[in-house]
Design a protein around this motif. Structure first.
Motif, PDB file in Angstrom:
ATOM      1  N   VAL A  58       0.647  -1.159   0.012  1.00  0.00           N
ATOM      2  CA  VAL A  58      -0.005  -0.042  -0.018  1.00  0.00           C
ATOM      3  C   VAL A  58       0.877   1.136  -0.001  1.00  0.00           C
ATOM      4  N   ALA A  59       1.977   1.375   0.746  1.00  0.00           N
ATOM      5  CA  ALA A  59       3.027   2.282   0.518  1.00  0.00           C
ATOM      6  C   ALA A  59       3.346   2.720  -0.628  1.00  0.00           C
ATOM      7  N   GLU A  60       3.924   1.521  -1.487  1.00  0.00           N
ATOM      8  CA  GLU A  60       4.477   1.602  -2.872  1.00  0.00           C
ATOM      9  C   GLU A  60       3.089   2.162  -3.875  1.00  0.00           C
ATOM     10  N   VAL A  61       1.773   1.620  -3.610  1.00  0.00           N
ATOM     11  CA  VAL A  61       0.894   1.847  -4.563  1.00  0.00           C
ATOM     12  C   VAL A  61       0.203   3.459  -4.463  1.00  0.00           C
ATOM     13  N   GLU A  62       0.327   3.900  -3.040  1.00  0.00           N
ATOM     14  CA  GLU A  62       0.046   5.237  -2.760  1.00  0.00           C
ATOM     15  C   GLU A  62       1.061   6.117  -3.696  1.00  0.00           C
ATOM     16  N   GLU A  63       2.328   5.784  -3.281  1.00  0.00           N
ATOM     17  CA  GLU A  63       3.474   6.679  -3.810  1.00  0.00           C
ATOM     18  C   GLU A  63       3.325   6.574  -5.278  1.00  0.00           C
ATOM     19  N   GLY A  64       3.039   5.515  -6.098  1.00  0.00           N
ATOM     20  CA  GLY A  64       2.955   5.249  -7.408  1.00  0.00           C
ATOM     21  C   GLY A  64       1.869   6.470  -7.987  1.00  0.00           C
ATOM     22  N   TRP A  65       0.525   6.054  -7.437  1.00  0.00           N
ATOM     23  CA  TRP A  65      -0.368   6.997  -7.762  1.00  0.00           C
ATOM     24  C   TRP A  65      -0.283   8.601  -7.750  1.00  0.00           C
ATOM     25  N   ILE A  66       0.329   8.715  -6.585  1.00  0.00           N
ATOM     26  CA  ILE A  66       0.536  10.323  -6.405  1.00  0.00           C
ATOM     27  C   ILE A  66       1.888  10.777  -7.206  1.00  0.00           C
ATOM     28  N   SER A  67       2.718   9.908  -7.628  1.00  0.00           N
ATOM     29  CA  SER A  67       3.770  10.322  -8.521  1.00  0.00           C
ATOM     30  C   SER A  67       3.224  10.573  -9.929  1.00  0.00           C
ATOM     31  N   LYS A 133      -8.922   4.562 -20.387  1.00  0.00           N
ATOM     32  CA  LYS A 133      -8.285   5.337 -21.563  1.00  0.00           C
ATOM     33  C   LYS A 133      -8.329   6.764 -21.477  1.00  0.00           C
ATOM     34  N   GLU A 134      -9.049   7.275 -20.758  1.00  0.00           N
ATOM     35  CA  GLU A 134      -9.317   8.716 -20.835  1.00  0.00           C
ATOM     36  C   GLU A 134      -8.530   9.419 -19.582  1.00  0.00           C
ATOM     37  N   ASP A 135      -8.315  10.642 -19.444  1.00  0.00           N
ATOM     38  CA  ASP A 135      -7.502  11.038 -18.438  1.00  0.00           C
ATOM     39  C   ASP A 135      -8.241  10.960 -17.167  1.00  0.00           C
ATOM     40  N   VAL A 136      -7.851  10.969 -15.952  1.00  0.00           N
ATOM     41  CA  VAL A 136      -8.493  11.019 -14.914  1.00  0.00           C
ATOM     42  C   VAL A 136      -8.056  12.075 -13.798  1.00  0.00           C
ATOM     43  N   SER A 137      -9.125  12.555 -13.191  1.00  0.00           N
ATOM     44  CA  SER A 137      -9.055  13.660 -12.132  1.00  0.00           C
ATOM     45  C   SER A 137      -8.370  13.325 -10.967  1.00  0.00           C
ATOM     46  N   MET A 138      -7.869  14.454 -10.214  1.00  0.00           N
ATOM     47  CA  MET A 138      -7.216  14.357  -8.729  1.00  0.00           C
ATOM     48  C   MET A 138      -8.437  13.618  -7.932  1.00  0.00           C
ATOM     49  N   ARG A 139      -9.597  14.082  -8.136  1.00  0.00           N
ATOM     50  CA  ARG A 139     -10.668  13.478  -7.293  1.00  0.00           C
ATOM     51  C   ARG A 139     -10.407  11.944  -7.708  1.00  0.00           C
ATOM     52  N   TRP A 140     -10.337  11.584  -8.771  1.00  0.00           N
ATOM     53  CA  TRP A 140     -10.310  10.276  -9.043  1.00  0.00           C
ATOM     54  C   TRP A 140      -9.383   9.451  -8.559  1.00  0.00           C
ATOM     55  N   VAL A 141      -8.064  10.112  -8.301  1.00  0.00           N
ATOM     56  CA  VAL A 141      -6.969   9.342  -7.839  1.00  0.00           C
ATOM     57  C   VAL A 141      -7.247   9.210  -6.396  1.00  0.00           C
ATOM     58  N   LEU A 142      -7.881  10.227  -5.549  1.00  0.00           N
ATOM     59  CA  LEU A 142      -8.026  10.130  -4.273  1.00  0.00           C
ATOM     60  C   LEU A 142      -9.039   9.084  -4.034  1.00  0.00           C
ATOM     61  N   LEU A 143     -10.077   8.874  -4.947  1.00  0.00           N
ATOM     62  CA  LEU A 143     -10.958   7.888  -4.697  1.00  0.00           C
ATOM     63  C   LEU A 143     -10.403   6.566  -5.076  1.00  0.00           C
ATOM     64  N   ARG A 144      -9.381   6.458  -5.700  1.00  0.00           N
ATOM     65  CA  ARG A 144      -8.571   5.067  -6.318  1.00  0.00           C
ATOM     66  C   ARG A 144      -7.964   4.692  -4.935  1.00  0.00           C
ATOM     67  N   LEU A 145      -7.430   5.649  -4.475  1.00  0.00           N
ATOM     68  CA  LEU A 145      -6.400   5.263  -3.207  1.00  0.00           C
ATOM     69  C   LEU A 145      -7.255   4.844  -1.855  1.00  0.00           C
ATOM     70  N   ILE A 146      -8.512   5.590  -1.577  1.00  0.00           N
ATOM     71  CA  ILE A 146      -9.289   5.188  -0.720  1.00  0.00           C
ATOM     72  C   ILE A 146      -9.789   3.606  -0.862  1.00  0.00           C
ATOM     73  N   THR A 147     -10.033   3.292  -2.278  1.00  0.00           N
ATOM     74  CA  THR A 147     -10.682   1.835  -2.674  1.00  0.00           C
ATOM     75  C   THR A 147      -9.637   1.080  -2.457  1.00  0.00           C
ATOM     76  N   GLU A 148      -8.160   1.441  -2.806  1.00  0.00           N
ATOM     77  CA  GLU A 148      -7.242   0.425  -2.647  1.00  0.00           C
ATOM     78  C   GLU A 148      -6.901   0.076  -1.233  1.00  0.00           C
ATOM     79  N   MET A 149      -6.673   1.205  -0.100  1.00  0.00           N
ATOM     80  CA  MET A 149      -6.655   1.144   1.228  1.00  0.00           C
ATOM     81  C   MET A 149      -7.906   0.268   1.785  1.00  0.00           C
ATOM     82  N   SER A 150      -8.981   0.511   1.408  1.00  0.00           N
ATOM     83  CA  SER A 150     -10.283  -0.020   2.045  1.00  0.00           C
ATOM     84  C   SER A 150     -10.105  -1.545   1.823  1.00  0.00           C
TER      85      SER A 150
END
Length: 181
Positions: A58-67, A133-150
């Motif tokens: 989860v630490a590496e995944v979070e870093e990857g998404w934010i990067s 395929k489409e660009d994603v928002s910063m909101r999307w990445v936060l929701l993605r991280l919440i899903t991953e952590m959950s």
């Protein structure tokens, strides 16, 4: 240090999303409370997951998404040859060192999200079949991280209960220095 934001602050979408993310991180961190390194590395269920491996993942995944969101190539690169290293500690790593690393990643996430003028800003994902395929928002990445952590917080609950019978509620009490039951 991650600031624990009140998710009930009216109109503070960023704060609410960051608070939910931090709450899910807490479930994973608490699952490690009071365990030895050997216990944290144990795989007590049908899967090959251990608590220390989930922590690292989860630490590496979070870093990857934010990067990616920042337009930076993620620091951690996995290939088929070493993919399993994402789910286990390797030489030189410990639960304590990965928790410290994740703390820095969480701080970076908080600072980055707080610095954005809007959560509507977008970024492109790598061309992989499992990404949109489409660009994603910063909101999307936060929701993605919440899903991953959950998802992984639930895994951590099962692993911890399999190790010593402690449940999430018991671990919250332990973290607070309170008795349970």
């Amino acid at each position: 240090m991650v600031v624990h934001v009140n998710a009930e602050t009216p109109g503070d979408e960023r704060g609410a999303l960051l608070a939910f993310l931090d709450a899910e991180r807490g479930g994973i961190r608490r699952a490690l409370l009071g365990l030895t390194a050997e216990q944290a590395g144990t795989t007590p269920s049908a899967s090959e997951l251990s608590l220390s491996g989930l922590l690292k993942h989860v630490a590496e995944v979070e870093e990857g998404w934010i990067s990616r969101a920042q337009g930076v190539d993620p620091a951690v690169r996995r290939t088929e040859a070493n993919w399993d290293e994402c789910f286990r500690l390797i030489e030189g790593e410990s639960v304590e060192s990965v928790l410290a690393y994740w703390g820095r990643v969480a701080d970076r996430t908080e600072q980055f999200i707080r610095s954005l003028p809007t959560l509507d800003a977008t970024f492109a994902l790598p061309d992989e079949p499992w990404f949109p395929k489409e660009d994603v928002s910063m909101r999307w990445v936060l929701l993605r991280l919440i899903t991953e952590m959950s998802r992984h917080s639930g895994h951590a609950d099962i692993i911890r209960e399999s190790l010593d019978g402690k449940t999430a509620f018991e671990l919250v009490a332990l973290e607070r220095g309170e008795s349970w039951g």
